[in-house]
Design an enzyme around this catalytic site. Structure first.
Site, PDB file in Angstrom:
ATOM      1  N   GLU B  29       0.828  -1.208   0.000  1.00  0.00           N
ATOM      2  CA  GLU B  29       0.000   0.000   0.000  1.00  0.00           C
ATOM      3  C   GLU B  29       0.864   1.261   0.000  1.00  0.00           C
ATOM      4  O   GLU B  29       1.751   1.390   0.850  1.00  0.00           O
ATOM      5  CB  GLU B  29      -0.915  -0.009   1.231  1.00  0.00           C
ATOM      6  CG  GLU B  29      -1.928  -1.151   1.199  1.00  0.00           C
ATOM      7  CD  GLU B  29      -2.414  -1.573   2.569  1.00  0.00           C
ATOM      8  OE1 GLU B  29      -2.247  -0.818   3.533  1.00  0.00           O
ATOM      9  OE2 GLU B  29      -2.960  -2.690   2.670  1.00  0.00           O
ATOM     10  N   GLU B  60      -4.732  -6.575   2.788  1.00  0.00           N
ATOM     11  CA  GLU B  60      -3.540  -7.353   3.152  1.00  0.00           C
ATOM     12  C   GLU B  60      -3.640  -8.807   2.715  1.00  0.00           C
ATOM     13  O   GLU B  60      -2.634  -9.417   2.326  1.00  0.00           O
ATOM     14  CB  GLU B  60      -3.280  -7.271   4.651  1.00  0.00           C
ATOM     15  CG  GLU B  60      -2.729  -5.927   5.116  1.00  0.00           C
ATOM     16  CD  GLU B  60      -3.756  -4.815   5.141  1.00  0.00           C
ATOM     17  OE1 GLU B  60      -4.966  -5.099   5.058  1.00  0.00           O
ATOM     18  OE2 GLU B  60      -3.356  -3.639   5.244  1.00  0.00           O
ATOM     19  N   GLN B  82       2.057  -1.787   5.661  1.00  0.00           N
ATOM     20  CA  GLN B  82       2.316  -0.378   5.984  1.00  0.00           C
ATOM     21  C   GLN B  82       2.769  -0.243   7.444  1.00  0.00           C
ATOM     22  O   GLN B  82       3.698   0.508   7.728  1.00  0.00           O
ATOM     23  CB  GLN B  82       1.064   0.445   5.721  1.00  0.00           C
ATOM     24  CG  GLN B  82       1.333   1.924   5.701  1.00  0.00           C
ATOM     25  CD  GLN B  82       0.259   2.660   4.930  1.00  0.00           C
ATOM     26  OE1 GLN B  82      -0.804   2.972   5.467  1.00  0.00           O
ATOM     27  NE2 GLN B  82       0.518   2.935   3.662  1.00  0.00           N
ATOM     28  N   PHE B  83       2.099  -0.952   8.315  1.00  0.00           N
ATOM     29  CA  PHE B  83       2.583  -1.219   9.667  1.00  0.00           C
ATOM     30  C   PHE B  83       2.408  -2.713   9.877  1.00  0.00           C
ATOM     31  O   PHE B  83       1.421  -3.278   9.412  1.00  0.00           O
ATOM     32  CB  PHE B  83       1.786  -0.440  10.720  1.00  0.00           C
ATOM     33  CG  PHE B  83       2.128   1.012  10.791  1.00  0.00           C
ATOM     34  CD1 PHE B  83       3.020   1.501  11.732  1.00  0.00           C
ATOM     35  CD2 PHE B  83       1.564   1.906   9.886  1.00  0.00           C
ATOM     36  CE1 PHE B  83       3.342   2.846  11.781  1.00  0.00           C
ATOM     37  CE2 PHE B  83       1.883   3.253   9.924  1.00  0.00           C
ATOM     38  CZ  PHE B  83       2.779   3.725  10.876  1.00  0.00           C
ATOM     39  N   ASP B  85       1.429  -4.248  12.208  1.00  0.00           N
ATOM     40  CA  ASP B  85       0.184  -4.524  12.925  1.00  0.00           C
ATOM     41  C   ASP B  85      -0.913  -5.031  11.986  1.00  0.00           C
ATOM     42  O   ASP B  85      -1.822  -5.738  12.412  1.00  0.00           O
ATOM     43  CB  ASP B  85      -0.308  -3.259  13.634  1.00  0.00           C
ATOM     44  CG  ASP B  85       0.781  -2.607  14.463  1.00  0.00           C
ATOM     45  OD1 ASP B  85       1.837  -2.252  13.897  1.00  0.00           O
ATOM     46  OD2 ASP B  85       0.580  -2.454  15.677  1.00  0.00           O
ATOM     47  N   PHE B  86      -0.832  -4.671  10.714  1.00  0.00           N
ATOM     48  CA  PHE B  86      -1.880  -5.066   9.770  1.00  0.00           C
ATOM     49  C   PHE B  86      -1.611  -6.414   9.128  1.00  0.00           C
ATOM     50  O   PHE B  86      -2.440  -6.942   8.386  1.00  0.00           O
ATOM     51  CB  PHE B  86      -2.096  -3.955   8.741  1.00  0.00           C
ATOM     52  CG  PHE B  86      -2.376  -2.645   9.411  1.00  0.00           C
ATOM     53  CD1 PHE B  86      -3.412  -2.531  10.314  1.00  0.00           C
ATOM     54  CD2 PHE B  86      -1.560  -1.547   9.197  1.00  0.00           C
ATOM     55  CE1 PHE B  86      -3.651  -1.339  10.987  1.00  0.00           C
ATOM     56  CE2 PHE B  86      -1.793  -0.350   9.862  1.00  0.00           C
ATOM     57  CZ  PHE B  86      -2.846  -0.249  10.759  1.00  0.00           C
ATOM     58  N   HIS B 127      -0.055   0.439  16.309  1.00  0.00           N
ATOM     59  CA  HIS B 127       1.063   0.847  15.446  1.00  0.00           C
ATOM     60  C   HIS B 127       2.395   0.572  16.127  1.00  0.00           C
ATOM     61  O   HIS B 127       3.378   1.270  15.907  1.00  0.00           O
ATOM     62  CB  HIS B 127       0.951   2.328  15.064  1.00  0.00           C
ATOM     63  CG  HIS B 127      -0.172   2.623  14.121  1.00  0.00           C
ATOM     64  ND1 HIS B 127      -1.483   2.648  14.526  1.00  0.00           N
ATOM     65  CD2 HIS B 127      -0.183   2.869  12.795  1.00  0.00           C
ATOM     66  CE1 HIS B 127      -2.251   2.927  13.482  1.00  0.00           C
ATOM     67  NE2 HIS B 127      -1.498   3.065  12.417  1.00  0.00           N
TER      68      HIS B 127
HETATM   69  C1  LIG Z   1      -6.323  -2.992   7.548  1.00  0.00           C
HETATM   70  C2  LIG Z   1      -5.524  -1.729   7.479  1.00  0.00           C
HETATM   71  N1  LIG Z   1      -4.541  -1.608   6.568  1.00  0.00           N
HETATM   72  C3  LIG Z   1      -3.799  -0.481   6.495  1.00  0.00           C
HETATM   73  C4  LIG Z   1      -4.007   0.572   7.349  1.00  0.00           C
HETATM   74  C5  LIG Z   1      -3.140   1.849   7.279  1.00  0.00           C
HETATM   75  N2  LIG Z   1      -3.957   3.025   6.923  1.00  0.00           N
HETATM   76  C6  LIG Z   1      -4.445   3.869   7.860  1.00  0.00           C
HETATM   77  S1  LIG Z   1      -5.449   5.055   7.188  1.00  0.00           S
HETATM   78  C7  LIG Z   1      -5.197   4.468   5.619  1.00  0.00           C
HETATM   79  C8  LIG Z   1      -5.884   5.120   4.458  1.00  0.00           C
HETATM   80  C9  LIG Z   1      -7.391   5.128   4.669  1.00  0.00           C
HETATM   81  O1  LIG Z   1      -8.023   5.678   3.543  1.00  0.00           O
HETATM   82  P1  LIG Z   1      -9.589   5.880   3.559  1.00  0.00           P
HETATM   83  O2  LIG Z   1     -10.265   4.630   4.012  1.00  0.00           O
HETATM   84  O3  LIG Z   1      -9.977   6.405   2.208  1.00  0.00           O
HETATM   85  O4  LIG Z   1      -9.861   6.977   4.678  1.00  0.00           O
HETATM   86  P2  LIG Z   1      -9.360   8.510   4.643  1.00  0.00           P
HETATM   87  O5  LIG Z   1      -7.989   8.552   5.254  1.00  0.00           O
HETATM   88  O6  LIG Z   1      -9.352   8.960   3.200  1.00  0.00           O
HETATM   89  O7  LIG Z   1     -10.356   9.280   5.459  1.00  0.00           O
HETATM   90  C10 LIG Z   1      -4.351   3.346   5.630  1.00  0.00           C
HETATM   91  C11 LIG Z   1      -3.912   2.591   4.439  1.00  0.00           C
HETATM   92  C12 LIG Z   1      -5.048   0.407   8.302  1.00  0.00           C
HETATM   93  N3  LIG Z   1      -5.324   1.375   9.196  1.00  0.00           N
HETATM   94  N4  LIG Z   1      -5.785  -0.731   8.334  1.00  0.00           N
END
Ligand SMILES: Cc1ncc(C[n+]2csc(CCOP(=O)(O)OP(=O)(O)O)c2C)c(N)n1
Ligand SMILES: Cc1ncc(C[n+]2csc(CCOP(=O)(O)OP(=O)(O)O)c2C)c(N)n1
Ligand SMILES: [Mg+2]
Ligand SMILES: [Mg+2]
Lengths: 339, 325, 325, 339
Positions: B29, B60, B82-83, B85-86, B127
């Site tokens: 990601e 994932e 990305q972390f 944790d995921f 995280h």
């Molecule tokens: C399962 C999972 N994978 C990766 C992440 C890392 N992460 C945190 S926010 C984000 C982007 C989220 O995008 P969106 O759902 O469009 O929400 P927005 O930030 O645009 O409000 C990611 C990839 C996560 N929190 N959970």
């Protein structure tokens, strides 16, 4: 002075303005605290998305006991549900007095009585959880509604899919707010899904789908309100796509160099608060003095909240051991700390 | 010689392997144009193209599954979480599909899954995780966790060349804090499965890995002032465990402290303690003890996080207890 | 007195709790009209209605997440995994959401997740798993694994009444093979957190649980013929571990064999061995040893499965080695 | 004699019949071996679904190196791809000589050269895995196509969602065969999803969707062939809903009392093999003697396969230790076996 839409009162129009302004000003205050490194961790902005959070949450009935589950950019939603600026400040500053006593970040906190259930970081998980919350409404024949927020990115998770499909089959009183703000971190929506609009996914789950201009707070309210009423009537799930834009980066550290300048500027011109102010004034729904009074109220509330908590202590270290299990007062203190 | 950070070392290792072998590609990601949340793959998409540096939806399980399928076909995918944790979101496909593929079906599945793990960074419960214990239990996987700049590079390169699926847990606290001179042009390949003696000693062995190696070395310095000679063993590979190296050190010092950042119950230290007990019972002059995080989800506030995670003083205190025993 | 099977006992326990407390409901795949893959909930939907016996799509994450949400609202959900092997599909939401809910947010999450685990039934690698080790590492969870008909009933009832999330691992090999007289009308509540001395002895302690308790008892019988007196400790609760009961037995026999069906590396036995070493080092007359499955995915063919899993003869041989040590 | 549809030759029409007959007869033989308890574990029938498996797999190009991933009821698909009756018998009887040497069950085996990748039990997982397989085709500019089977039940899993969404975004050369056979174990499709037809899910992923009568082998072939050609042309993913019915229980142990008798009878009348035989005869595409010859060939092949393997040995116990890791010859023998 023209008629007020969506069956709202003049007072309610002012309330909507107040919540959006409070959201933006509180976030701005958080940014300055962040710059003074008084905030622990990052600050996540909803700049330009305040109408989506406030308008949708405002469509719930707090007296009826409706419950929503926000995402990181839905500060406005939990404020509408009764979360207070001081709670938010305490969370961001990791104070002992905060709603999670320093255990969790930013808006990861909850009060089911006021009607908000804070999320975990793992995207998608709150959709199944809100299935359970709304299932309890249904089992108990309570006329309550649940709302859960997902972003364009979160909709790619397996948890989202399993949750919304389950809710659809069970016809749960759940409204799924899909915030299409153009990006998931650096990923544009077109790399997240092959559909043009998120609402196109509704039919595949056999649920109702609506799409709305996310920068028009009255439109968001009206559209979400229909979905909420449908859910309350037993009409099942609605997916509401809120078209908006994330004008600040993913978090304060992110200068979003990956977003074209023009795109950001174009959306600045559609700022939800500015638009709403123009609309209020044009129709004579609010006078400049009324708006100024609301701005002052917001400023004062944030000042007072900050004054109240800024110098509050950090959590007592040993409190980290408390409350892992209901059946045990505390996790054991490691032997090396007893030497 | 050039000074490189732990993060640079991972990046350089990835780049060298991608240049060496065009079967190697990256998937995750925000790793493309953006270069990833921690910029590990910055510039890679320009350099290697969008087909070898693939941005994915937030999925994932799809990332790991796609990597496995591509690996079956002869490619060498490196997945970024990305972390870390995921990684839990891919738990089922990793333990059920990836780990068993060779055993049940003779399928080649040489994939690497890497990502930022660990605490001390105010990341809160989601995280900051150390996920090794959840995978330790799965035959068919390998797990590595570099503590040094050199091994950060040497292990990512070896992991990519390894024919088994490898989980590569890098520690985000070390990313930019840890720097080292690395000789240019030298091909650094850290063997998977072999621990490293980070410091020689004779009174006590500290078995540890990843960021805790540095706390153990700090502790060893302090202990040497009061005449205690500590050997620090950096496991580097967590699965398979290098029993030979551990037992050799135990037989030398007869006292063992196992240190990890992860919580105690069900953690890696328990497995190692059991093995020492099984293989070196007669050599032990004191019980094998563990210094681990308290058994709680890692809290966010600095006071809470610092209390929950092991600190250098804790290792010193525990070591003193061990040698006094 | 009526003769009930291990499976009946689970069913009766579920029924009694649903009759006692209308907050209790069941959720899972094919558990309604069909009564579940093993018929544990047969007749429940007729008896309690479709709102308290909920059939779901094939969505383990949705099942667990929905249970958690309902539990927050004061209900008492019991989730069925059709086979416990599919619990892995809910790994992330269990370890990240459910287990941490109380700690991070004071959320009440009294859910039970149960399902058929274990081998010796020719189920192959994906219908025979023992998943306890993957969850042992997660603060906030409880894990129970009944070995007897009585505890099958007593633990499901206690798990439902417990205010913490409980994983209840029943052993499918015992379902219909294990029978016992249970007094009618007696309220059986096995306390969570307390082990049970399944057999008293003085020369050696076997610490075990679930189906292996019966192999351990068989072994103990054989060993008594050559004058070896074996104490068998049935853990019943795997998390939190009943250290007191384990150490009491160790101090009595000074020799410990830990037996589980799960694979060795990263399994529960390692954690227990480490604790015994930490708490009873001076009492040990022999190294703590483990009898576990070989470190491979569980193969399908009877010859392979029987070789891979621990058998009674293995326990006997290991015990002889222990007492001779 | 009327024209043959779908550009097939007379020989190919006979082949289709042969594969369906082989599938059914082989399963019937497995059932009788099961009754003699010569089979280890259960037997899963595709009774009444043979056309779906055979027709779809037949649309692939084996010479081009196309690869499919079956589910438990797609014995016909892997036979078409070159799996042999003796391999299947050896798997079901857990023989040392079987393709997985007794390590895995039934059709959980694979040969990427012949073009089939056996599944794991965890439903949905093969969709992401086939994303990777087809991604390799795309990266190497190979004109190869992948096919993955999912049932009405498997589509509820998060893995399915993440996989097909990823394939859609990447426009991978993947055909997703959705077998709507009315039930997932005891669960009718209406309790699995709120849509009436699975194909309605295609639009939500931005992929092409087709629906076909799964008991008409020529229709299945023709429809799938279009999808395969689209994938090969770079047109991306197609979801093909195959409408059929699971006439036998979930497995042999299941008497499917939960399925209304009439439903089963109605589908018996639509048996795909009977229908195909009628069609072949009506149009003069196959003579009774030709069909009888094919039946005899099938019978003989199964007899020979069984004769070949029935008395073959079970796997050597210690072989259980081999091949967990590429880097180590064998897992260590447990100490208690060395005493
Ligand atoms: C399962 C999972 N994978 C990766 C992440 C890392 N992460 C945190 S926010 C984000 C982007 C989220 O995008 P969106 O759902 O469009 O929400 P927005 O930030 O645009 O409000 C990611 C990839 C996560 N929190 N959970
Ligand atoms: C993730 C997961 N959960 C549960 C199961 C147990 N299970 C095996 S087959 C099956 C039903 C599958 O139905 P469907 O996908 O429609 O395929 P069909 O049997 O109808 O061909 C279930 C629930 C599983 N294999 N995987
Ligand atoms: Mg977004
Ligand atoms: Mg089906």
């Amino acid at each position: 002075m023209t008629d007020i839409p969506a069956g709202l009162t003049r007072a309610q129009l002012h309330e909507l303005y107040y919540w959006m302004r409070l959201t933006r000003s509180l976030e701005e205050r958080l940014v300055s605290l962040y710059r003074q490194s008084k905030v622990v961790g990052g600050v996540f902005r909803s700049l330009g998305q305040e109408a989506g959070s406030v308008g949708s949450a405002f469509a719930l009935d707090r007296r009826a006991g409706d419950i929503l589950s926000p995402l990181i950019r839905n500060l406005g939603s939990i404020l509408v549900q009764g979360a207070t600026p001081v709670e938010v400040l305490r969370q961001y500053m990791a104070k002992a007095t905060g709603p999670t006593r320093g255990r969790e970040l930013n808006i990861h906190f909850n009060d089911l009585n006021r009607g908000f259930l804070g999320q975990v970081s793992h995207l998608g998980d709150m959709v199944p959880v809100m299935c359970g919350v709304t299932m309890s409404f249904k089992m108990r024949r309570e006329p309550r509604v649940g709302m859960v927020y997902v972003g364009d990115g979160a909709m790619s998770t397996g948890a989202f899919h399993e949750g919304i499909n389950f809710a659809a089959v069970q016809r749960l009183p759940l409204v799924v707010i899909c915030e299409n703000n153009g990006y998931a971190y650096s990923t544009p929506t077109r790399h997240q899904t092959a559909v043009q609009f998120l609402v196109e996914k509704a039919a595949g789950y056999g649920v109702a789908g609506e799409q709305v201009d996310g920068n028009d707070v009255l439109a968001v309210y009206e559209c979400t309100r229909k979905a909420v009423d449908r859910a309350r009537r037993g009409g099942g799930v609605t997916m509401v796509e809120v078209i908006t834009f994330r004008r600040s980066g993913h978090a304060q550290h992110d200068n979003q160099s990956y977003v074209p300048k023009e795109e950001i500027e174009a959306w600045e011109a559609r700022d939800p608060i500015d638009r709403y102010v123009r609309r209020l004034s044009e129709h004579g729904w609010a006078s400049p003095t009324e708006l100024m009074a609301l701005d002052q109220r917001v400023g004062a509330e944030i000042d007072n909240a900050l004054m109240l908590c800024e110098d509050e202590p950090a959590p007592d270290p040993a409190s980290a051991l408390l409350g892992v299990l209901a059946s045990e007062p505390a996790a054991p203190l490691e032997w090396y700390r007893r030497l | 010689m050039t000074v490189v950070t732990y993060l640079d070392a991972i990046r350089d290792g990835l780049r060298e392997e991608m240049e060496r072998d065009d079967r190697v590609f990256l998937i995750g990601e925000d790793i493309g144009k953006f270069g990833g949340a921690f910029k590990v793959t910055e510039g890679f998409q320009e350099r290697f193209g969008a087909e070898r540096v693939i941005d994915t939806p937030i999925s994932e399980t799809a990332i790991v599954g796609a990597a496995a399928g591509a690996a079956h076909m002869g490619l060498r995918p490196v997945c970024e979480m990305q972390f870390i944790d995921f990684l839990s979101c891919a738990y089922s496909i990793i333990t059920n599909y990836v780990a068993t593929a060779r055993y049940r079906a003779d399928l080649k599945t040489p994939i690497v899954i890497r990502g930022p793990s660990g605490g001390y960074v105010r990341g809160g419960p989601f995280h900051s995780q150390n996920p090794e214990a959840a995978y330790l239990h799965t035959p068919g996987l390998k797990i590595v966790a570099p503590a040094t700049v050199r091994d950060a590079k040497g292990l990512i390169k070896s992991a990519i060349r390894d024919d088994d699926p490898v989980l590569y847990f890098e520690h985000k606290y070390l990313y930019r804090r840890l720097k080292q001179d690395l000789p240019e042009g030298e091909e650094i390949l850290t063997p998977i499965g072999l621990a490293r003696v980070a410091r020689e000693g004779k009174d006590l062995t500290i078995v540890t890995y990843s960021a805790m190696v540095h706390k153990a070395l700090e502790a060893a310095d302090q202990l040497s002032d009061d005449g205690v000679s500590v050997e620090v063993l950096d496991l580097r590979t967590l699965l398979p465990i290098d029993d030979a190296a551990i037992m050799a050190s135990v037989k030398k010092t007869n006292r063992v402290l196992i240190v990890h950042e992860d919580t105690r119950t069900g953690g890696l230290a328990g497995e190692i303690a059991a093995r020492i007990n099984e293989q070196c019972f007669e050599w032990l002059d004191a019980p094998v003890r563990r210094v681990c995080a308290h058994d709680v989800p890692l809290p966010f506030a600095p006071t809470l996080e610092d209390f929950t995670l092991p600190q250098t003083d804790d290792i010193v205190a525990a070591a003193r207890w061990m040698v006094r025993y």
